[in-house]
Design a protein around this motif. Sequence first.
Motif, PDB file in Angstrom:
ATOM      1  N   PHE A 261       0.836  -1.167  -0.206  1.00  0.00           N
ATOM      2  CA  PHE A 261      -0.146   0.067   0.165  1.00  0.00           C
ATOM      3  C   PHE A 261       0.712   1.163  -0.013  1.00  0.00           C
ATOM      4  O   PHE A 261       0.700   2.062  -0.624  1.00  0.00           O
ATOM      5  CB  PHE A 261      -0.925   0.045   1.095  1.00  0.00           C
ATOM      6  N   GLU A 262       2.048   1.148   0.938  1.00  0.00           N
ATOM      7  CA  GLU A 262       2.704   2.556   0.947  1.00  0.00           C
ATOM      8  C   GLU A 262       3.584   2.505  -0.453  1.00  0.00           C
ATOM      9  O   GLU A 262       3.792   3.834  -0.631  1.00  0.00           O
ATOM     10  CB  GLU A 262       3.635   2.191   2.216  1.00  0.00           C
ATOM     11  N   GLN A 264       2.603   1.820  -3.333  1.00  0.00           N
ATOM     12  CA  GLN A 264       1.548   2.097  -4.454  1.00  0.00           C
ATOM     13  C   GLN A 264       1.283   3.784  -4.046  1.00  0.00           C
ATOM     14  O   GLN A 264       1.248   4.740  -5.081  1.00  0.00           O
ATOM     15  CB  GLN A 264       0.412   1.309  -4.414  1.00  0.00           C
ATOM     16  N   GLN A 265       1.294   4.288  -2.938  1.00  0.00           N
ATOM     17  CA  GLN A 265       0.826   5.480  -2.589  1.00  0.00           C
ATOM     18  C   GLN A 265       1.769   6.378  -2.882  1.00  0.00           C
ATOM     19  O   GLN A 265       1.624   7.619  -3.450  1.00  0.00           O
ATOM     20  CB  GLN A 265       0.547   5.612  -1.040  1.00  0.00           C
ATOM     21  N   LEU A 268       1.848   6.659  -6.586  1.00  0.00           N
ATOM     22  CA  LEU A 268       0.803   7.655  -6.931  1.00  0.00           C
ATOM     23  C   LEU A 268       0.915   9.216  -6.863  1.00  0.00           C
ATOM     24  O   LEU A 268       0.650  10.033  -7.534  1.00  0.00           O
ATOM     25  CB  LEU A 268      -0.710   6.953  -6.233  1.00  0.00           C
ATOM     26  N   ALA A 269       1.569   9.398  -5.657  1.00  0.00           N
ATOM     27  CA  ALA A 269       1.672  10.662  -5.232  1.00  0.00           C
ATOM     28  C   ALA A 269       2.782  11.350  -6.482  1.00  0.00           C
ATOM     29  O   ALA A 269       2.658  12.449  -6.718  1.00  0.00           O
ATOM     30  CB  ALA A 269       2.586  10.847  -3.862  1.00  0.00           C
ATOM     31  N   LYS A 300      -6.305  -0.317  -7.069  1.00  0.00           N
ATOM     32  CA  LYS A 300      -5.818   0.297  -5.934  1.00  0.00           C
ATOM     33  C   LYS A 300      -5.518  -0.704  -4.880  1.00  0.00           C
ATOM     34  O   LYS A 300      -6.565  -1.836  -4.642  1.00  0.00           O
ATOM     35  CB  LYS A 300      -6.751   1.325  -5.281  1.00  0.00           C
ATOM     36  N   GLU A 302      -5.478  -1.679  -0.962  1.00  0.00           N
ATOM     37  CA  GLU A 302      -6.295  -1.335   0.234  1.00  0.00           C
ATOM     38  C   GLU A 302      -5.136  -1.572   1.482  1.00  0.00           C
ATOM     39  O   GLU A 302      -4.680  -2.355   1.465  1.00  0.00           O
ATOM     40  CB  GLU A 302      -7.438  -1.990   0.509  1.00  0.00           C
TER      41      GLU A 302
END
Length: 540
Positions: A261-262, A264-265, A268-269, A300, A302
């Motif tokens: 998740f981190e 991918q975040q 994305l950022a 995405k 989760e």
Amino acid sequence: MIRLDAISKQSGTHLLFVEASASVLRGEKVGLVGPNGAGKTSLFRLIAGQEAPDEGQVSIDRGVTIGYFNQDVGEMAGHSAVAEAMNGAGPVSEVAAQLKALEADMADPDKMDEMDEIIERYGEVQHRFEELDGYALEGRAREVLAGLNFSDEMMDGDVGKLSGGWKMRVALARILLMKPDAMLLDEPSNHLDLESLIWLEDFLKGYDGALLMTSHDRAFMNRIVGKIIEIDGGSLNSYSGDYEFYEQQRALNEKQQQAQFERQQAMLAKEIKFIERFKARASHASQVQSRVKKLDKIEKVEPPRRRQSVAFDFPPAPRSGEDVATLKGVHKAYGAKRIYDGLDFQVRRRERWAVMGVNGAGKSTLLKLVAGAAEPDAGAVTIGSATKMGYFAQHAMEMLDGEATIYEDLESSFPQAGRGSLMTLAGCFGFSGDDVEKKCRVLSGGEKARLAMAKMLYDPPNFLVLDEPTNHLDIATKEMLIQALSAFEGAMLFVSHDRHFLAALSNRVFELTPEGPHLYPGGYAEYVASTGQEAPGLRH
């Protein structure tokens, strides 16, 4: 053998299952886990056919017999424990009832005229009973009840006169005697003492049918199951392994999902930053458009669901003197039954005594004497200077104000405490959100026990006397309690049938036997190692 295919189920406004699937195969022993209210009992009821899913299908192989034990035992008065246990064994129990009625007729002087007919009928019924192996069934029923710690007198007495806990054991015996193809056991370890628990553990290990069970006793679960089905946010997740493996695997899965998740975040950022920076420039229009399309297509990840695990830092207890409690030459009897005959025993500061003994050995009596809830017939019980005692037993639950809500009860006990602190305390013991507005009179026995425990530990004594403190506590609450008590610097004297609790907290063992008391300097783990038994009178 049992399949749950894409089931959905709603209870009121609460979604229990959303397109959830799982299976129990022939001969599998499965532990069902999930937080309170997740839907464990509902899942049992769906499999037992007592409820239907809103969507999806519950499939059970043709001819499979299912035995379902739950906490609602129903009415049992008017029968002996043996008859009630045999009652769930199919046709043979009906034939047994006919035999009993005919035996009563044979002893009735008013029916002398019909005696030839009664005797003839008795012979027919007796023959049918023998065909169904009925006499062996009664022997098995007595064996199962003995394993669950029934005396001969209790087996033959009226079940209606037994307490709720003993009635539960009769209901459990009924399912064990039935030996169905699949057993659904909802908290079978509740209300059992350590000896019965170990007997049941051995019985279930030797059972060759499928088993789906819940239990708040992690040691019990670990010894029996080889697969875990977890209810998590409406889905059913299966893990191959015992409860310990499940905990490790779940933690590892959550760690991996969090890292994914981190990552991918962060990606994305970075992409969003590029789009924001160049979206107004015509020279980068195609690149911006390409990245926007790429973001739309990304699936995405989760973040892992955060499970509620509230830790509470209980205030430190005031220091006591070195001698906390002393029993000198104590005698105690109930009628003709002698419990203690000149007992000497002492609890010193920072000692944590686990009291062991078979049913009727005097475990609870010892705690009552120390707590002042019972008086010795002779001898003296002395509590040390600066000792502030906290006594947890059944009576603590009866002291609650029935008309007050949980929050009001806590607030009246601790008027100086802030709302946040009391809400955290309530949350630790399983009362979250609107739960704190429940009236004490509507609480279950387990909820009352948790509230009484919360009140005792919020203003901590330096000497805890605890009689079965873990009854009704789920695994998460039990773990929180163990952690809180591990940091407790006072003395403890306690009775528990939970081996994990015993091993985690005791540093002394006081064993009550017919030959007299035995003191062991180490804790429960050392007691097991030195005696070769997990409970008095039982061998590995």
